[in-house]
Scaffold this active site. Structure first.
Site, PDB file in Angstrom:
ATOM      1  N   ASP A   1      73.993   8.776  72.252  1.00 12.49           N
ATOM      2  CA  ASP A   1      74.853   9.839  72.452  1.00 12.49           C
ATOM      3  C   ASP A   1      75.474  10.142  73.744  1.00 12.49           C
ATOM      4  O   ASP A   1      75.038  10.991  74.430  1.00 12.49           O
ATOM      5  CB  ASP A   1      74.365  11.093  71.751  1.00 12.49           C
ATOM      6  CG  ASP A   1      75.442  12.033  71.443  1.00 12.49           C
ATOM      7  OD1 ASP A   1      76.459  12.001  72.179  1.00 12.49           O
ATOM      8  OD2 ASP A   1      75.246  13.143  70.934  1.00 12.49           O
TER       9      ASP A   1
ATOM     10  N   GLN B   1      71.194   9.911  68.271  1.00 14.26           N
ATOM     11  CA  GLN B   1      71.081  10.626  69.420  1.00 14.26           C
ATOM     12  C   GLN B   1      70.616   9.828  70.597  1.00 14.26           C
ATOM     13  O   GLN B   1      71.180  10.104  71.584  1.00 14.26           O
ATOM     14  CB  GLN B   1      69.945  11.714  69.125  1.00 14.26           C
ATOM     15  CG  GLN B   1      70.351  12.972  68.680  1.00 14.26           C
ATOM     16  CD  GLN B   1      69.609  14.147  68.201  1.00 14.26           C
ATOM     17  OE1 GLN B   1      68.160  13.870  68.455  1.00 14.26           O
ATOM     18  NE2 GLN B   1      69.914  15.165  67.813  1.00 14.26           N
TER      19      GLN B   1
HETATM   20  P1  NAD Z   1      82.193  20.323  72.088  1.00 16.01           P
HETATM   21  O1  NAD Z   1      82.256  19.918  73.577  1.00 16.01           O
HETATM   22  O2  NAD Z   1      83.006  19.786  70.810  1.00 16.01           O
HETATM   23  O3  NAD Z   1      82.491  22.023  72.213  1.00 16.01           O
HETATM   24  C1  NAD Z   1      81.731  22.960  73.283  1.00 16.01           C
HETATM   25  C2  NAD Z   1      81.567  24.441  72.356  1.00 16.01           C
HETATM   26  O4  NAD Z   1      82.802  24.906  72.474  1.00 16.01           O
HETATM   27  C3  NAD Z   1      81.046  24.114  70.986  1.00 16.01           C
HETATM   28  O5  NAD Z   1      79.574  24.919  70.957  1.00 16.01           O
HETATM   29  C4  NAD Z   1      81.987  24.875  70.344  1.00 16.01           C
HETATM   30  O6  NAD Z   1      81.581  25.660  69.236  1.00 16.01           O
HETATM   31  C5  NAD Z   1      82.509  25.878  71.344  1.00 16.01           C
HETATM   32  N1  NAD Z   1      83.976  26.391  70.912  1.00 16.01           N
HETATM   33  C6  NAD Z   1      85.242  25.803  70.390  1.00 16.01           C
HETATM   34  N2  NAD Z   1      86.025  26.632  70.271  1.00 16.01           N
HETATM   35  C7  NAD Z   1      85.458  27.770  70.983  1.00 16.01           C
HETATM   36  C8  NAD Z   1      86.259  29.141  70.954  1.00 16.01           C
HETATM   37  N3  NAD Z   1      87.654  29.271  70.356  1.00 16.01           N
HETATM   38  N4  NAD Z   1      85.325  30.092  71.565  1.00 16.01           N
HETATM   39  C9  NAD Z   1      84.350  29.884  71.982  1.00 16.01           C
HETATM   40  N5  NAD Z   1      83.622  28.797  71.947  1.00 16.01           N
HETATM   41  C10 NAD Z   1      84.208  27.828  71.240  1.00 16.01           C
HETATM   42  O7  NAD Z   1      80.789  20.614  71.628  1.00 16.01           O
HETATM   43  P2  NAD Z   1      79.411  19.651  71.649  1.00 16.01           P
HETATM   44  O8  NAD Z   1      78.543  20.102  72.894  1.00 16.01           O
HETATM   45  O9  NAD Z   1      80.074  18.183  71.881  1.00 16.01           O
HETATM   46  O10 NAD Z   1      78.731  19.798  70.464  1.00 16.01           O
HETATM   47  C11 NAD Z   1      79.079  19.852  69.234  1.00 16.01           C
HETATM   48  C12 NAD Z   1      78.115  19.876  68.070  1.00 16.01           C
HETATM   49  O11 NAD Z   1      77.517  18.731  68.118  1.00 16.01           O
HETATM   50  C13 NAD Z   1      77.002  20.911  68.357  1.00 16.01           C
HETATM   51  O12 NAD Z   1      76.835  21.595  67.188  1.00 16.01           O
HETATM   52  C14 NAD Z   1      75.988  20.043  68.722  1.00 16.01           C
HETATM   53  O13 NAD Z   1      74.556  21.105  68.433  1.00 16.01           O
HETATM   54  C15 NAD Z   1      75.911  18.891  68.012  1.00 16.01           C
HETATM   55  N6  NAD Z   1      75.180  18.118  68.552  1.00 16.01           N
HETATM   56  C16 NAD Z   1      74.497  17.185  67.312  1.00 16.01           C
HETATM   57  C17 NAD Z   1      74.006  16.155  67.972  1.00 16.01           C
HETATM   58  C18 NAD Z   1      73.215  15.322  66.997  1.00 16.01           C
HETATM   59  O14 NAD Z   1      72.408  15.695  66.170  1.00 16.01           O
HETATM   60  N7  NAD Z   1      73.090  14.018  67.243  1.00 16.01           N
HETATM   61  C19 NAD Z   1      73.979  15.952  69.381  1.00 16.01           C
HETATM   62  C20 NAD Z   1      74.852  16.589  70.135  1.00 16.01           C
HETATM   63  C21 NAD Z   1      75.328  17.630  69.769  1.00 16.01           C
END
Ligand code: NAD
Length: 368
Positions: A130, A127
């Site tokens: 990130d 994190q």
């Molecule tokens: P992303 O940029 O890949 O996608 C953005 C969002 O679009 C996501 O929430 C996804 O579920 C949604 N999405 C995809 N297809 C869709 C559809 N057809 N209709 C509606 N919504 C749709 O996502 P992100 O912001 O990079 O986050 C991805 C995951 O990583 C999340 O679960 C987030 O909590 C997790 N995350 C974990 C950490 C960590 O623990 N280090 C840090 C950041 C994010």
């Protein structure tokens, strides 16, 4: 260890990989930091500030690359920049290896150990490094400001002697990092916010920000390993499009952020659905870089479709360069700490963070 910070060369990139504050901390811990003159200028970090932090100014990119043990960048290295790297040195930047084949093969040819922070696993341990999250936070925030500037309405409800004005209705599609920040920002401006995502797990997060979660029975596992969304089946996607076409009819602003790693962004709003929206409504499509969530989006420009304004901004983090660079610099210095011991690069492929992010090492291309 000598750390190089060249000036970014891609047009409209205003961020810098290290800020004076973070450079100063690295100098205090025993490294030298070589900063190309003017590298931080577009982000409001002048050469003097780097000098005061103990960094060494260098006049050219060739010096920043050629005299460093490890080079830190924001944008992907160009093939020409890869050729400037010293043999056996290291480089950290944000890029998809599949989109930078020529630079990647140059990096391997020069036996550079190159890491891409775009490949960082989304695990708790990673994190602090990130950059995808920190830069998505900037994009989500800025998307709301763009929408606020493009709409003809106030965001908050106003009760005035000239009448009562209702709050703007903002809908956020995709509630990942950028989407959650967009919700929070729109709420702070006083809008009534609703949101949708295929991952049911985000419902609670959306509600905790004071927004309404729009429910559609997806009826299939929409979350893949690592917390990312999966591509929906054709049937579910068709149901999603019909559902969203109804929902967007009431919205004044729609901010779309949906993404599937490694794939084109899913279409969430068809051209027909745009035609069903209110005149003067605004769509800000944050997925423009990977093809767009709206069928009429034109990446990098603004289109008007039946009275609806559709914005497809590119590289939003660069438009808030001071804080975006500050967050990026903290992330990249955490990564640097992770891959070095006592001033030397330590490449341990048993470590998931190093294994996933290392693109080239010892003359070999490890990620294509
Ligand atoms: P992303 O940029 O890949 O996608 C953005 C969002 O679009 C996501 O929430 C996804 O579920 C949604 N999405 C995809 N297809 C869709 C559809 N057809 N209709 C509606 N919504 C749709 O996502 P992100 O912001 O990079 O986050 C991805 C995951 O990583 C999340 O679960 C987030 O909590 C997790 N995350 C974990 C950490 C960590 O623990 N280090 C840090 C950041 C994010």
């Amino acid at each position: 260890m000598r750390i190089g910070v060249p000036k970014e060369t891609v047009a409209n990139e205003r961020r810098v990989a290290l800020t004076p504050d973070v450079a100063g901390r690295l100098v205090k811990s025993g490294s030298s930091v070589l900063v190309e003159r003017g590298a931080g200028e577009a982000a409001s970090f002048g050469d003097d500030a780097y000098g005061a932090a103990g960094a060494t100014p260098v006049a050219t990119a060739a010096q920043a690359f050629g005299q460093s043990d490890i080079v830190l960048k924001v944008q992907p290295p160009s093939a020409q920049e890869a050729r400037l790297c010293r043999e056996g040195s290291a480089l950290v930047a944000l890029f998809q290896p599949s989109a930078e084949r020529e630079a990647v093969s140059q990096l391997a040819a020069r036996t550079v150990t190159a890491f891409s922070l775009a490949l960082l696993p989304r695990i708790t341990r990673a994190q602090p490094m990130d950059v995808l999250s920190s830069q998505a936070t900037v994009a989500g925030y800025k998307a709301v400001l763009l929408a606020a500037a493009a709409t003809g309405r106030f965001f908050p409800m106003l009760v005035t002697a000239a009448g009562t004005l209702p709050p703007a209705r903002v809908m956020v599609l995709g509630a990942g990092v950028a989407g959650l920040q967009a919700i929070a920002t729109a709420r702070r401006l006083g809008a009534v916010v609703s949101a949708f995502d295929v991952r049911a797990a985000v419902k609670e997060q959306v509600e905790s920000l004071g927004a309404k979660f729009l429910e559609l029975q997806v009826g299939e596992q929409a979350e893949a390993a690592g917390g990312y969304a999966k591509q929906l089946s054709e049937e579910t996607h068709r149901r999603e499009l019909a559902f969203l076409a109804q929902q967007v009819k009431d919205a004044d602003i729609v901010i779309t952020t949906a993404a599937i790693p490694g794939k084109r962004a899913p279409i969430l709003i068809t051209a027909d659905a745009v035609r069903g929206m209110k005149p003067g409504a605004v769509i800000v499509d944050l997925a423009a870089e990977t093809g767009g969530n709206c069928e009429v989006t034109k990446p990098g420009t603004e289109v008007r479709h039946n009275g609806v304004v559709v914005l497809g901004p590119l590289n939003l983090p660069s438009t808030l360069p001071l804080h975006a660079s500050q967050m990026y610099a903290r992330n990249i210095s955490s990564f640097l700490l992770h891959v070095t011991r006592d001033g030397r690069l330590v490449v341990d492929f048993d470590d998931e963070i190093i294994r996933d992010t290392c693109v080239t090492h010892a003359g070999e291309v490890r990620k294509t």
